[in-house]
Design a protein around this motif. Structure first.
Motif, mmCIF file in Angstrom:
data_model
loop_
_atom_site.group_PDB
_atom_site.id
_atom_site.type_symbol
_atom_site.label_atom_id
_atom_site.label_comp_id
_atom_site.label_asym_id
_atom_site.label_seq_id
_atom_site.Cartn_x
_atom_site.Cartn_y
_atom_site.Cartn_z
ATOM 1 N N GLU A 4 0.821 -1.221 0.000
ATOM 2 C CA GLU A 4 0.000 0.000 0.000
ATOM 3 C C GLU A 4 0.854 1.271 0.000
ATOM 4 O O GLU A 4 0.562 2.241 -0.702
ATOM 5 N N SER A 96 -14.093 -7.635 3.294
ATOM 6 C CA SER A 96 -13.675 -6.391 2.642
ATOM 7 C C SER A 96 -12.207 -6.139 2.952
ATOM 8 O O SER A 96 -11.772 -6.292 4.098
ATOM 9 N N THR A 98 -9.019 -3.551 3.172
ATOM 10 C CA THR A 98 -8.761 -2.126 3.398
ATOM 11 C C THR A 98 -7.350 -1.803 2.941
ATOM 12 O O THR A 98 -6.381 -2.422 3.399
ATOM 13 N N LYS A 100 -4.688 1.054 2.979
ATOM 14 C CA LYS A 100 -4.429 2.254 3.764
ATOM 15 C C LYS A 100 -4.279 3.489 2.887
ATOM 16 O O LYS A 100 -3.602 3.459 1.857
ATOM 17 N N GLY A 103 -8.730 3.320 0.442
ATOM 18 C CA GLY A 103 -10.140 2.993 0.596
ATOM 19 C C GLY A 103 -10.357 1.516 0.832
ATOM 20 O O GLY A 103 -9.449 0.778 1.257
ATOM 21 N N HIS A 104 -11.585 1.056 0.543
ATOM 22 C CA HIS A 104 -11.983 -0.328 0.799
ATOM 23 C C HIS A 104 -12.476 -0.959 -0.503
ATOM 24 O O HIS A 104 -13.096 -0.302 -1.334
ATOM 25 N N ASP A 118 -11.481 6.171 0.517
ATOM 26 C CA ASP A 118 -11.310 6.735 1.849
ATOM 27 C C ASP A 118 -9.889 7.278 1.920
ATOM 28 O O ASP A 118 -8.963 6.576 2.305
#
Length: 312
Positions: A4, A96, A98, A100, A103-104, A118
């Motif tokens: 990420e 789900s 995530t 970092k 978002g999801h 997000d």
């Protein structure tokens, strides 16, 4: 290894970051906005979205991981494949995932990946340090109405007084005008100088960024066959197009076209570069939607399951 942080780092500099075998995160610049209901100002930012169809490896992410982690390009690809496999395991278990600062992602009832952004960070470097703020509304019309009401009610009293000599005021006014013109002229000169210096710096930064893009784009594990770029022919592209893949390098895109033609796809061609800086390669284009869907089914069954339909 969690990838990420490497995806986030690349989104600061690039509009498209592809995770091989999974999908691509896309960054689109949005201008500053004003919410008139709450009187809140929002700075410009990069809006993050996800496209599950862009999954062909363009070398950008793997090359970045290899440089940052000081490992080989092949090891970087292996680590990406490991994380992607873990993500798919989570999604198949109706969980789900995530990512970092992005978002999801989950799977809907139709088996498609759904991305919910997000992003607490702003990936637009030009807006670094800017944040949203709320300003009270300026009520000019209300104040004007109050002032006019007061003027109507206030009595006007004339009193006799000795006539004074105000000739000195015209000299003061002339001096004020001259001073204002002088200050204004200096400000214009200063602003022009700052603008020229800023332009020079921006040009230097753009040249540096272009050099980095070239390094990241053409450092790909394994030797690609050398292909002379052909002169573009006048080809009529129909609105329904079956896409084989999208490439950051135009040379790689032409290489893919040659390979498709060798396989019998005589109408394979590279279409114009899209807004994410990629060169899509198509098997063929069609006039009707039904023709395109039928061709897509055959290509997915016989040749490339990741092929997808582009409608223009």
């Amino acid at each position: 290894m969690m990838i990420e942080k490497h995806i986030s780092a690349l989104l600061y500099r690039y509009q498209c970051v592809i995770i091989p075998g999974f999908g691509a995160f896309l960054a689109e610049t949005k201008s500053a906005q004003l919410n008139t209901d709450t009187h809140t100002f929002y700075p410009p930012e990069k809006s993050i979205s996800f496209n599950a169809n862009l999954k062909n490896n363009d070398g950008l992410l793997a090359n970045h991981i290899a440089l940052q982690e000081k490992i080989s390009y092949e090891d970087a690809l292996g680590k990406i494949k490991y994380d992607v496999s873990h993500w798919f395991d989570e999604l198949q278990n109706n969980k789900s995932i995530t990512i970092k600062d992005l978002g999801h992602i989950n799977i809907n009832s139709e088996g498609s990946l759904v991305f919910t952004p997000d992003t607490p960070v702003n990936y637009l470097t030009d807006a670094f340090g800017l944040s949203s703020f709320t300003s009270p509304a300026v009520k000019r019309e209300e104040y004007k109405a109050v002032a006019e009401a007061i003027e109507e009610k206030a009595p006007i009293v004339f009193t006799a007084e000795r006539k004074r000599d105000y000739s000195f005021l015209k000299y003061a006014a002339m001096f004020a005008v001259i001073a204002t013109v002088g200050v204004g002229g200096f400000k214009i000169y200063h602003d022009q100088k700052v603008e020229n210096e800023t332009l020079i710096v921006q040009q230097a930064v753009q040249e540096k960024v272009q050099q980095q893009i070239q390094q990241a784009t053409f450092f790909i594990g394994g030797d690609m066959p050398t292909v002379a770029l052909p002169v573009k022919e006048e080809v009529t592209i129909k609105p329904y197009q079956v896409v084989a893949g999208a490439y950051r390098s135009e040379e790689n895109a032409h290489t893919a076209v040659v390979q498709l033609k060798e396989k019998g796809y005589e109408n394979a061609v590279t279409i114009e570069q899209n807004k994410y800086g990629l060169y899509p390669v198509i098997y063929n284009s069609y006039t009707t939607h039904e023709e395109a869907k039928q061709a897509l089914r055959q290509i997915r069954y016989n040749e490339n399951y990741d092929a997808w339909l582009l409608i223009k």
